[in-house]
Write a protein that holds these residues in place. Structure first.
Motif, short mmCIF file in Angstrom:
data_model
loop_
_atom_site.label_atom_id
_atom_site.label_comp_id
_atom_site.label_asym_id
_atom_site.label_seq_id
_atom_site.Cartn_x
_atom_site.Cartn_y
_atom_site.Cartn_z
N UNK A 1 0.79 -1.22 0.00
CA UNK A 1 0.00 0.00 0.00
C UNK A 1 0.82 1.27 0.00
N UNK A 2 2.15 1.18 0.11
CA UNK A 2 3.01 2.38 0.07
C UNK A 2 3.02 2.95 -1.34
N UNK A 3 2.71 4.23 -1.47
CA UNK A 3 2.74 4.86 -2.78
C UNK A 3 4.17 5.02 -3.27
N UNK B 1 6.58 6.55 -0.14
CA UNK B 1 5.77 7.66 0.38
C UNK B 1 6.14 7.94 1.83
N UNK B 2 6.29 9.22 2.18
CA UNK B 2 6.59 9.61 3.56
C UNK B 2 8.06 9.77 3.87
N UNK B 3 8.94 9.38 2.97
CA UNK B 3 10.38 9.53 3.20
C UNK B 3 10.83 10.87 2.63
N UNK B 4 11.25 11.78 3.50
CA UNK B 4 11.66 13.13 3.08
C UNK B 4 13.15 13.33 3.35
N UNK C 1 14.71 15.76 4.64
CA UNK C 1 15.06 16.37 5.92
C UNK C 1 14.89 15.42 7.10
N UNK C 2 14.41 14.21 6.84
CA UNK C 2 14.26 13.23 7.92
C UNK C 2 15.62 12.85 8.47
N UNK C 3 15.65 12.52 9.76
CA UNK C 3 16.91 12.20 10.43
C UNK C 3 17.60 10.99 9.80
N UNK C 4 16.86 9.95 9.49
CA UNK C 4 17.47 8.74 8.94
C UNK C 4 17.32 8.60 7.44
N UNK C 5 17.20 9.73 6.74
CA UNK C 5 16.93 9.67 5.30
C UNK C 5 18.01 8.88 4.55
N UNK C 6 19.28 9.19 4.80
CA UNK C 6 20.35 8.56 4.05
C UNK C 6 20.38 7.05 4.27
N UNK C 7 20.17 6.62 5.51
CA UNK C 7 20.16 5.19 5.79
C UNK C 7 19.01 4.48 5.09
N UNK C 8 17.84 5.13 5.07
CA UNK C 8 16.66 4.49 4.48
C UNK C 8 16.69 4.51 2.96
N UNK C 9 17.10 5.64 2.37
CA UNK C 9 17.11 5.71 0.90
C UNK C 9 18.17 4.78 0.33
N UNK C 10 19.20 4.48 1.13
CA UNK C 10 20.24 3.55 0.67
C UNK C 10 19.69 2.15 0.49
N UNK C 11 18.56 1.86 1.11
CA UNK C 11 17.94 0.54 0.95
C UNK C 11 16.69 0.60 0.08
N UNK D 1 8.62 14.66 -6.20
CA UNK D 1 8.04 14.35 -4.89
C UNK D 1 6.52 14.14 -4.98
N UNK D 2 6.06 13.70 -6.15
CA UNK D 2 4.63 13.43 -6.37
C UNK D 2 4.43 11.94 -6.62
N UNK D 3 3.28 11.38 -6.19
CA UNK D 3 3.00 9.97 -6.48
C UNK D 3 2.95 9.72 -7.98
N UNK D 4 3.38 8.54 -8.38
CA UNK D 4 3.44 8.20 -9.79
C UNK D 4 2.18 7.46 -10.24
N UNK D 5 1.74 7.80 -11.44
CA UNK D 5 0.69 7.05 -12.12
C UNK D 5 1.35 6.22 -13.23
#
Length: 352
Positions: free
Chosen positions: A202-204, A230-233, A235-245, A211-215
């Motif tokens: 269910x994650x967009x 969806x929801x990963x920005x 400026x989030x504290x753990x952005x680099x760790x999460x986007x790396x995965x 930064x817009x949902x894809x169709x």
């Protein structure tokens, strides 16, 4: 207090070690040997109370070393990695790095200072004259070396000064624990974090650039689209760790050109979603050849065929890119139907 203030009967017996012996200048040796000055006893040699004070000083230094080692371990375990402190004049620095450096430095310094103070105040300080000799070591020399070693061990008073011996052994046994504790980072502490990402059913799927949902209509044949959950920005504290995965790339391929059956089942109208992270050393993949449906990692040229399960067709990568199963929600946006089936990125020890 000097040796002149001590009664003669309390002074140590004189040893014939060549102290004060003078050479005479001649034609072969025009410079006279000044000899070694007479030995002056230390206060510790003639006053047992002074020797005890030195012993306690050495033991205190070794004990401080042990406490500093314990502090090193405590700092490594308890101080958060991202915590900072202000230290004049260094400014704001990492609290853990400062604590680890300070405690380990104190531990090593106190062992060295204790050993130096022990040698200067309690071990024998007689200066011995030894003439130069050939490099080879005959049997009598080897025997003399062993005898000197035994004599040195005796003069060090290691057996007699039990307080020094025990605290020294304690300090030297505990300092290596600093390195052992650092091995904690090589252990199983990541648990299963490397096996899971932010993708859930269910994650967009959000375009990284807009930064817009894809169709489905946003992903055209021949294009390469980068996406994130969806929801990963940023400026989030753990952005680099999460986007790396969780970094994702989407391409649209004509369904009849998809060779892998599971890839076709996990796609939507020919849109396939694969991890953007190369399975060699984790570089982000960014080059796409639309005619062959190959993607290329710019770091070491690992090449993957996105029309055939993203299998490796060239380069050092060890396994295919993980695929994300996708679909469309009721509003017409692309969404994930779960997490990746296998860990993203390079192999690791516990991957199996």
């Amino acid at each position: 207090m000097s040796s002149q203030d001590i009664p003669e009967e309390n002074l140590p017996a004189a040893q014939d070690t060549g102290h004060g012996a003078l050479g005479v200048a001649d034609e072969k040796n025009p410079f006279a040997d000044p000899g070694v000055p007479p030995h002056e006893p230390r206060i510790q040699d003639i006053d047992e109370r002074a020797a005890k004070r030195s012993e306690r000083t050495v033991a205190l230094l070794f004990t401080v070393s042990m406490l500093a080692t314990i502090g090193f371990i405590a700092a490594f375990v308890t101080i958060p990695v991202h915590k900072t402190v202000y230290v004049f004049p260094l400014g704001h620095i990492g609290a853990m790095n400062f604590a680890l450096g300070l405690t380990l430095g104190v531990a090593l310094f106190c062992i060295g200072a204790g050993a130096v103070h022990w040698g200067r105040t309690l071990m024998s300080d007689h200066e011995l004259v030894q003439e130069r000799h050939p490099i080879e070591a005959p049997a009598d020399v080897r025997a003399q070396v062993f005898e000197d070693f035994r004599q040195g061990a005796k003069e060090s008073q290691l057996g007699r000064r039990k307080l020094i011996r025990n605290t020294m052994f304690g300090a030297m046994a505990m300092v290596p624990l600093s390195g052992v504790v650092l091995l904690r980072d090589l252990g199983p502490l990541p648990e299963d974090k490397l096996r899971h990402t932010l993708w859930r059913r269910g994650k967009l799927i959000v375009n990284m650039n807009t930064n817009e949902p894809l169709r489905p209509s946003d992903v055209t044949v021949g294009s390469l689209t980068f996406a994130k959950p969806e929801g990963l920005e940023e400026h989030d504290h753990g952005f680099q760790n999460e986007i790396a995965k969780a970094a994702l790339m989407l391409v649209r391929i004509e369904p009849e050109d998809i060779k892998d059956k599971r890839e076709l089942e996990w796609s939507h109208e020919g849109i396939v979603a694969y991890s953007k992270i190369c399975t060699h050393v984790g570089c982000p993949i960014s080059l796409y050849e639309q005619q062959t449906h190959h993607v290329l990692c710019p770091c070491h040229q690992s090449t993957f065929d996105l029309s055939d399960g993203a299998r490796v067709i060239f380069g050092p990568a060890g396994h295919p890119l993980p695929q994300l199963r996708i679909g469309v929600n009721d509003e017409g946006y692309l969404e994930a139907l779960g997490d990746f089936e296998e860990p993203v990125g390079p192999a690791f020890w516990e991957r199996g």
